[in-house]
Design a protein around this motif. Sequence first.
Motif, short mmCIF file in Angstrom:
data_model
loop_
_atom_site.label_atom_id
_atom_site.label_comp_id
_atom_site.label_asym_id
_atom_site.label_seq_id
_atom_site.Cartn_x
_atom_site.Cartn_y
_atom_site.Cartn_z
N ASN A 138 0.85 -1.19 0.00
CA ASN A 138 0.00 0.00 0.00
C ASN A 138 0.89 1.24 0.00
N SER A 139 0.60 2.15 -0.90
CA SER A 139 1.39 3.38 -0.99
C SER A 139 0.46 4.58 -1.06
N THR A 140 0.81 5.62 -0.34
CA THR A 140 0.06 6.87 -0.37
C THR A 140 0.93 7.95 -0.99
N HIS A 141 0.44 8.60 -2.04
CA HIS A 141 1.21 9.59 -2.78
C HIS A 141 0.43 10.90 -2.86
N ASN A 142 1.12 11.92 -3.33
CA ASN A 142 0.49 13.21 -3.66
C ASN A 142 -0.39 13.74 -2.53
N ILE A 143 0.15 13.73 -1.32
CA ILE A 143 -0.62 14.23 -0.18
C ILE A 143 -0.77 15.74 -0.31
N ASP A 144 -2.02 16.20 -0.25
CA ASP A 144 -2.32 17.62 -0.40
C ASP A 144 -1.72 18.41 0.78
N ALA A 158 1.25 5.62 6.27
CA ALA A 158 2.60 5.24 5.86
C ALA A 158 2.53 4.14 4.80
N SER A 159 3.42 4.21 3.82
CA SER A 159 3.52 3.14 2.83
C SER A 159 3.86 1.84 3.54
N SER A 160 3.23 0.75 3.12
CA SER A 160 3.34 -0.45 3.94
C SER A 160 3.46 -1.71 3.09
N PHE A 161 4.06 -2.71 3.70
CA PHE A 161 4.08 -4.07 3.18
C PHE A 161 3.35 -4.94 4.19
N ASP A 204 11.52 5.02 -1.31
CA ASP A 204 10.61 4.96 -0.17
C ASP A 204 10.94 3.75 0.69
N TYR A 205 10.40 3.75 1.90
CA TYR A 205 10.51 2.62 2.79
C TYR A 205 9.10 2.09 3.08
N LEU A 206 8.95 0.79 3.03
CA LEU A 206 7.66 0.18 3.34
C LEU A 206 7.69 -0.36 4.75
N LYS A 207 6.75 0.09 5.57
CA LYS A 207 6.68 -0.40 6.93
C LYS A 207 6.07 -1.79 6.94
N ILE A 208 6.62 -2.69 7.74
CA ILE A 208 6.11 -4.04 7.90
C ILE A 208 5.18 -4.04 9.11
N ASP A 210 2.66 0.15 18.79
CA ASP A 210 2.63 0.23 17.33
C ASP A 210 1.22 0.61 16.87
N TYR A 211 1.01 0.64 15.57
CA TYR A 211 -0.28 1.05 15.02
C TYR A 211 -0.61 0.17 13.83
N LEU A 212 -1.77 0.40 13.21
CA LEU A 212 -2.27 -0.43 12.12
C LEU A 212 -2.24 0.33 10.80
N PRO A 213 -2.32 -0.39 9.68
CA PRO A 213 -2.48 0.29 8.39
C PRO A 213 -3.84 0.99 8.33
#
Length: 825
Positions: free
Chosen positions: A525-531, A558-561, A611-615, A653-656
């Motif tokens: 999951n990736s989030t781009h172009n944040i206003d 956060a971008s995630s795996f 980018d880094y993907l959070k696990i 920690d937190y969730l996607p």
Amino acid sequence: MKLRFYIFVFSITILFLGSCVPTQHLAENERLLYKIKLRGVEENDPNRIMALYQQRPNRKVLGATPYLSIYYFGKKFFNPKKIEQRLVEKRAEFDRRIQRAGTDSNKIENLLRKREKKITRLTSHLEEGNAIMQIGEPPVIYDSLKAQATLQQIHNYLNSKGYFKHQASFTTDSQNKKLTLNYNIQENVPYTYSQVNYNIKDTAVAAIIDSTRAESLVKVNQHYDEEVLVNERDRIELLLKNLGYYQFKKQFIVADVDTSFEQNQVRLQITINNDNDTIPHQVFRLGRVNFKADANLERFGLERDTILFNRIYYLAYNHRISPRIIDKKITIRPGQRYSLRRTSITNRLLTNLDMFRFLSINYQVDTLNSTLLTANINANPSRRFQETTEAGVSYSAYLPGPFGNLRLTVRNIFGGAELFEIGFRGGLEGQFALNGRSGNTQRPGSVYTTELGANTAIIFPQFLVPFNANRYFIRYSPRTRVNLNYTYIDRQEFTRTNQQTTFDYIWQMSNRLQHVFTPFDLSINSTHNIDPGFKQRLINARPEQNREVATTYEKSFASSFISSMNYTRVFNTNNYNHTLDAIFTRLFVEESGLLGSMVFRGRDSIPLGNDYLKIFKYYRVNTDVRRYFKLAPTTFLVSRLNIGLARAFDKNDYLPYDRYYYAGGGTSVRAFRPRRLGPGSYFPVSRDSLGRFEYETDGTYRRDIQSEQQGELLLEANMEYRFNLFSFVNGAVFLDAGNIWMLTNDPARPGSQFEFKDFWKEFAVGTGFGFRFDFTFLIARIDLSAKVYDPSLPLGKRFVLDKTVLFNSDNYYNLAFNLGIGYPF
């Protein structure tokens, strides 16, 4: 005050209508059947008795008869003589046109079809009235002959339940041409079985019945019940047909009832006769099994090719599906005793392949050996390529949004009964803008979200495993599904993509119970172009005491795996089409992090380009229970309980973003905006561009009605009363309650944490009514709902039904409007 005024006017209107049941149109000797009362029924089911009524009163709403009033209103415009004249004119017109057509058979056929359609429509209007009359109901005039016929049916029913000494009668009360029909029942003591004996001439059948006496539905001291006796005959017939008695019928089973010995006692003798007086029933075995894969085809001058595989003969002009695959779905074999159960299982397994449009299994007695049967499995193949489309409109955040789906299915792509699917979907959905009010829409704060997606999947008709496990699951239609999915979401605040790969094992324990186990569910999951405006809002929402710490909501983008395994269990006691009593349950369990920890050796993130993907490491459980009660042929009471729990393994920690729970909206608590309810007693405060709190004119905080709210615990309950209004239009009255909570401490949202001693005070409650338009191929739904209890307000001020306003979208207490496709649950 406005709502109280509307309620007052509505109540006065209903009371007025209730006191004005139209009876002035009745003849002098006619009486309107206004009510039926059933008295004295204590042991029997009153609903079963009421189903015997030959006449039913006109439908009422709080004592009024609106459908009868609508009928009489429409009758004012009804002119049967005019319709009869139109019928004569139409017939004459088409006769002239047919005569002019001469010998043109195609033209004559079209004219005959059009004439039939016109005549049928006019005849319907003549017999049933105009469109307004058909929405309403004609008056139900009391008929004493039908009342007497109903009484006889009640006598028969009570006798069938063992109440042979009951008494039943009916009386009538009439006032102002409104008649109440009273059925008076005195059940008395029911008869019970004092003896249950069997008389079986066939010794082999007698041994089978004697060995299964514990399974009998009829026992000593049990109430006499003809329905149970019928079920017992069915049980015996099915038992014997599963043990080879192909020609056995329940007509051979006779139940003799004797009530002459003891008071309120029955001596029951069940006799199983032979086919004739001397010859015992025959046990049949299977001699040959044929599978014809293209039974709907006949090619002149050609014979089908025959393959013998595992003692079964496979016949086809062209063997498109490997016999090795079909063989695993056939449970009837040469040498076996005939079994109706194995026949049904084979039919279900072959049907579940989705390779055949029609399938039947029949048996023939062998002409050379009368104890053998030839089994013929005839299959008509489905189209290899199939396209399905779906389109509709939803309504959310004050905006209508179209959506569409396209799916292409290719059957038997590799010759092993595989299904290959390609799907595309797209749509616009209304969303509340999270970066402030939208300047390009009429509704402030509402914008469109674009969602596009595609997926491709291959479904194999067996488990793909490195060991031979399919033989243990063969009766449960084992399947393996490999699915690739891509989703693109474009919102005003950000752009989000999801790339997902799943590997699923699916098996069907019965028509009611399905299991899905997914050992591998991998997604990026990736989030781009944040206003920038949205990013500033996220920063402004941080705790006042520590502005450097991001909120849970901010971090969830956060971008995630995500590497997870999950399990789904779906149980449905009946058909899930909202027409019968049923129980539906769905259990979903998910674990994420185990596979990622093994592959990436405990790392918290992995690089992907720049980018880094959070696990993520978390667990998630959700159970959805629904109960459907059929109160009348078109009246239902539906209830639902939805419970969800999601939490990271590490409490810090937190969730996607999409693994949290959200509440509010068309399938949740409908009075509250989608994803805006909760958590707990928290409500977000609106801030200006500098992050300062905004206030109302009375000095209270201004509520932020745009921010999404997420939680780790979901508790939700719904109840809906559904009824038919007229034709394809159904109505619903509903009550929703629920909320979400955080299980971990969230300093940025005070009051959001779940507390056992207070959580029951934090359920949001909404109520309302709606319409369901049943077009058979889809159901369009409109719901209007009002807030009843708002947990975000201080205690003592949470009842807010009297604050409801109409047609003011800027007001937090505006009546909520939801439009959707399908039932909410």
